[in-house]
Design an enzyme around this catalytic site. Sequence first.
Site, mmCIF file in Angstrom:
data_model
loop_
_atom_site.group_PDB
_atom_site.id
_atom_site.type_symbol
_atom_site.label_atom_id
_atom_site.label_comp_id
_atom_site.label_asym_id
_atom_site.label_seq_id
_atom_site.Cartn_x
_atom_site.Cartn_y
_atom_site.Cartn_z
ATOM 1 N N ASP A 12 57.430 28.999 -67.940
ATOM 2 C CA ASP A 12 56.697 28.788 -66.697
ATOM 3 C C ASP A 12 57.411 27.823 -65.746
ATOM 4 O O ASP A 12 57.935 26.792 -66.179
ATOM 5 C CB ASP A 12 55.322 28.206 -67.071
ATOM 6 C CG ASP A 12 54.447 27.919 -65.877
ATOM 7 O OD1 ASP A 12 53.938 28.874 -65.280
ATOM 8 O OD2 ASP A 12 54.277 26.722 -65.535
ATOM 9 N N GLU B 161 60.202 32.252 -65.158
ATOM 10 C CA GLU B 161 59.451 32.432 -63.918
ATOM 11 C C GLU B 161 59.997 31.490 -62.865
ATOM 12 O O GLU B 161 59.951 30.268 -63.037
ATOM 13 C CB GLU B 161 57.960 32.112 -64.131
ATOM 14 C CG GLU B 161 57.118 32.383 -62.892
ATOM 15 C CD GLU B 161 56.157 31.269 -62.517
ATOM 16 O OE1 GLU B 161 56.359 30.106 -62.934
ATOM 17 O OE2 GLU B 161 55.205 31.558 -61.779
HETATM 18 C C1 GLC Z 1 53.152 29.011 -62.700
HETATM 19 C C2 GLC Z 1 51.914 29.789 -63.022
HETATM 20 C C3 GLC Z 1 50.824 29.343 -62.136
HETATM 21 C C4 GLC Z 1 50.577 27.888 -62.351
HETATM 22 C C5 GLC Z 1 51.862 27.089 -62.164
HETATM 23 C C6 GLC Z 1 51.728 25.699 -62.649
HETATM 24 O O1 GLC Z 1 53.601 29.275 -61.432
HETATM 25 O O2 GLC Z 1 52.159 31.148 -62.910
HETATM 26 O O3 GLC Z 1 49.655 30.075 -62.346
HETATM 27 O O4 GLC Z 1 49.613 27.431 -61.464
HETATM 28 O O5 GLC Z 1 52.913 27.665 -62.882
HETATM 29 O O6 GLC Z 1 51.771 25.640 -64.040
#
Ligand code: GLC
Length: 698
Positions: free
Chosen positions: A319, A389
């Site tokens: 993440d 991500e």
């Molecule tokens: C990522 C997740 C999102 C979250 C963020 C903080 O972008 O997809 O939903 O709010 O991380 O952890």
Amino acid sequence: MKRTMSKEENSKDIEMHADFGVENKGFDQEGEDGSKPAEGEGETTSVQLSAFEAADGLSELDYTPIKPYAGMPKEVLLQYSTQACYRLPREILFWLTVLCTLVLVAVTATIIALSPQCLSWWQSSPVYQIYPRSFQDSDQDGVGDLKGIQNRLDHFVYLNVKAIWISPFYKSPMKDFGYDVEDFREIDPIFGTMEDFDNLLSSMHDRGLKLIIDFIPNHTSDKHVWFQRSRNGTEKYKDYYIWKDCESVNGTMTKPPNNWVSVFGNSAWQFDTVRGQCYLHQFLKEQPDLNFRNADVLKDMTDVVRFWLEKGVDGLRMDAVKFILEAEHLRDEPQVNPQQNPENITSHSELYHDYTESQVGLHVILQGWRQVMDEYSTEPGRYRFMVTESYDYEEIGRTMMYYGTSFVQEANFPFNFYLLDLPESLSGRACYDLVKLWMSNMPKGYWPNWVVGNHDNPRIASAVSRKYVNVINMLLLTLPGTPTSYYGEEIGMENIAVSEDQIQDPFGKFDPSENRDPFRSPMQWDSSPNAGFSEANKTWLPVHPEYQTCNVMMQRNDSSSPLALYRTLTALRDSELSLHRGWVCLVWSDADVFAYVRELDGLSTAFLIVLNLGNGSTTDLTAVVPELPREASVRVSTLPGSKKTVSLAAIKTERGEGLVLEYHTRQPIHEVSRFRENCFVSEKACYFSALGILYKNC
Ligand code: GLC
Ligand code: MG
């Protein structure tokens, strides 16, 4: 004494041979001293049976006849083996065996060297994302849970989907619905227990399903014990987070250490009354950023990775990776608009993030985690997958860095979010551009992937129009690489409306236009109350009001539904080599239509995919791609049964219509020089049709 055996005695004695051993003179032609036996001696056999003797009181018994060769001892065999008539065939056989072995080794080595790698599970199946609060509730509290997911595993078998990513279910105060983790090794009670998790994982593995979970390295919850210890100054944890002196009055920060702004808005600094300093949070103030420049933090987080790999999870979605490191100097970030009053900067988009994103050292950390995952990937079929991500928008080069280099591996792929831009200007041309953007920037030999929705972005069915649900799923499932589907996309689920006073998402509370609740509503399973999601009186977010006309149950019974199409396409993808590992050649785009070819060297069957992302139109491909045949048959259509064959001189498509056309050819498009720039393949392989095998180095 000699006597001839009766039939009865004979059978009794043959049984005895096994027990007491035989001395079979019948084959001792040369005798022990090498002399030839006298004529006739070889035909009878003398057998001495001591036990028999004892019972019968006989001193010596000779029996005839005993079958020749029975019980031939080794010494006898060796005597034969020296004879010339046996030696020659033996030598021939020996060298033949040696030759065959060598040939076999050579053939095996060649086959191995020439065989393309088998696709791993994360390449061959689409990835399906579950937002656990909204998939299935099993305990009537209106919030989805792990047992609920387990009860719905048949859905994936039905969809031909084998890789499931579940968004966070760790212990959490739920300020960011699980992305604020209080304990990385515990399950939040709202989702169940660790036993529920173990059961879910083993039922998934029993069905051949793989599980990808979220790993959230950038931050913890402010309730995490590390943060508690850090704020009260416990020595080991002092530097676990990023602390800095700042000005404050009565416990409120009056001047932050710099101008950095949180992704969710307002200053990225928060004053902590216990420690009397400010800490950095790139997301909510309840999500303090970990300090990865502290080696203990890196070690502790790596142990978390190991914990879940040891439990047997198959993959990790990393993440928010670009936020993992910040510049140590903590200088102000440049303003997008230098004229703007610095006092008024509250939104993340108002700064360039030179010091808070994608800092040097980030990739080394990720590569380290990849290495840990490799340690757990040695057993066949147990490869551990890693996806990152990171939204890098127009800086696609940054995204591609997460693939690693040819020397050091990193993610198997970074999520490709570029198709999420489709709704901005939906057209055949825009779609072509976005596909080409990824394919032409991806380093050679790597594996592409496609995302058209997730828990952070509006559902595509709402962002464009319901009309395009099928054609977008057709795009997703016929492009090369791994498709990712967010739960509900298979039935064309839409956003729900959430009024401002009902907003639950913290991002939405800061800026209602950024509210993510609309695309996190409960899965629509059937027409029963709460769409079969929950038996509670109230679900955590409302179910879409039109769930009675859009749900899994209904669509299972309708062969022209989005679900039926999704299933047909996943099955087609599995069964057609050129779709899951062949070339893609982008052959046409205009305001309405985007068309591409999927083909594999050596395979005469190829596919032409024609997608209408604009308005109804007629496309003539014969002039642009004369190498294609005049006609092709319809293999899959978003309007099933409408036509059987299509003339390539006039491919008629309605708004939102998609066609998978099949044809036979000896002229691959990727060999046509005009298209070379527009053709891409990840791992080149060719089909040898005579043997029905794939080989590489072609
Ligand atoms: C990522 C997740 C999102 C979250 C963020 C903080 O972008 O997809 O939903 O709010 O991380 O952890
Ligand atoms: Mg529940």
